[in-house]
Design a protein around this motif. Sequence first.
Motif, short mmCIF file in Angstrom:
data_model
loop_
_atom_site.label_atom_id
_atom_site.label_comp_id
_atom_site.label_asym_id
_atom_site.label_seq_id
_atom_site.Cartn_x
_atom_site.Cartn_y
_atom_site.Cartn_z
N LEU A 139 45.12 103.31 52.99
CA LEU A 139 44.46 104.59 53.28
C LEU A 139 45.32 105.76 52.80
CD1 LEU A 139 42.94 104.08 56.86
CD2 LEU A 139 41.69 104.75 54.80
N ARG A 140 46.64 105.62 52.97
CA ARG A 140 47.54 106.67 52.49
C ARG A 140 47.47 106.77 50.96
NH1 ARG A 140 54.06 106.22 52.37
NH2 ARG A 140 54.43 108.08 51.16
N ALA A 157 44.17 108.50 50.05
CA ALA A 157 44.22 109.95 50.28
C ALA A 157 45.05 110.63 49.19
CB ALA A 157 44.82 110.24 51.66
N ARG A 192 43.04 110.64 45.91
CA ARG A 192 41.97 111.64 45.93
C ARG A 192 42.54 113.05 45.72
NH1 ARG A 192 38.45 109.12 50.98
NH2 ARG A 192 37.09 107.82 49.69
N ALA A 193 43.68 113.30 46.34
CA ALA A 193 44.32 114.62 46.18
C ALA A 193 44.73 114.84 44.73
CB ALA A 193 45.54 114.71 47.10
N ALA A 226 40.16 108.22 54.89
CA ALA A 226 41.15 108.89 54.03
C ALA A 226 40.65 110.29 53.71
CB ALA A 226 41.37 108.09 52.75
N PRO A 227 41.43 111.31 53.99
CA PRO A 227 40.94 112.67 53.74
C PRO A 227 40.79 112.95 52.24
CG PRO A 227 43.25 112.69 54.38
CD PRO A 227 42.78 111.28 54.54
N ALA A 228 39.87 113.85 51.92
CA ALA A 228 39.67 114.29 50.54
C ALA A 228 40.13 115.74 50.46
CB ALA A 228 38.21 114.15 50.14
N PRO A 229 41.38 115.98 50.09
CA PRO A 229 41.93 117.34 50.13
C PRO A 229 41.28 118.25 49.10
CG PRO A 229 43.64 115.68 49.80
CD PRO A 229 42.33 115.02 49.58
#
Lengths: 151, 154
Positions: A36-37, A40, A43-44, A82-85
């Motif tokens: 997941l890290r 993320a 994606r960033a 996982a965030p999408a910055p």
Amino acid sequence: MVNRRALVLGGGAALLAAGCGKDIVVAPPPAEPALLRSLAAERALGTTMAALGKPRLAQRSRERATQLAAALSELGARPHDAPAPEAQADIAAGLGRSRAVLEAYVAALPSLHGSGRELGADLLAQAAGDVALLASSFGFVPDDPFPGTPG
Amino acid sequence: MRRRDLFAAALATGLAAPAVARGEDHDRAILRSLIAREEGASAAYRGLRLPALRNPSEQDAHHVKALKTELQALYSGATPISPEDLDAAARRLRDASTGTDRHTAAITLETELVDAYREAVLGLTQPAILQAVATMLACHAQRRALLTADSYPP
């Protein structure tokens, strides 16, 4: 015939001998949070590559993110966690996110085995190549002998 | 703790020990192989100028040092290679006489090193060694990409 006392004594000796070898064994982290890290971080990086006007590199980053999401789904995890910055269109952010993605891949490897390890190694190699191309396109030639060293 | 528990723990330790030892033997062999490749690469790049790369010989010398440190942590060492022991790709780079030949030979060498490091990453058992070796995989993957940058326009 070996009696109980001899067995226990032998066992104690084995435990003592084991204690004389390597003194720290750190268990690898579980695969899901490590992937997941990585997702993320990828994606960033992808959003920043796109914002910096590097569509081909951004596309390759998205392809790596897709592979990571598929691997997470196979493990029963939720890739959407996982965030999408947001995109940052400056090269300093691009270089920072480049470091972060390589660190994430390197950190994840011990928790991956078999085909998961193969995927991790391939994604690391491809991401390393692409972040080098990103940096060099802005005049920064990478010269770190150990890119991705966990900070 | 009961005697039975103590015995079970001792037995488990005894059963696990050979597997750990086998893993360390395997890791030692991988490290020695990588050290030989890196020594060859460092020697081949010495004194060469390649516009796409910055100090590859020095970087490879850093790799050799780091790999030897990992090997020492496993209570082992490696004998430095001699010029006759250079692998074929390193020798080709060392002997290249034109800029084009050097560039082509460097791509071949870096491609082989990426492959060697990928195999190492798949086989290593010790997490700390694995991560250190993975950063060297990343370094050679960066060099390969920089040398072949014309193949993938950003």
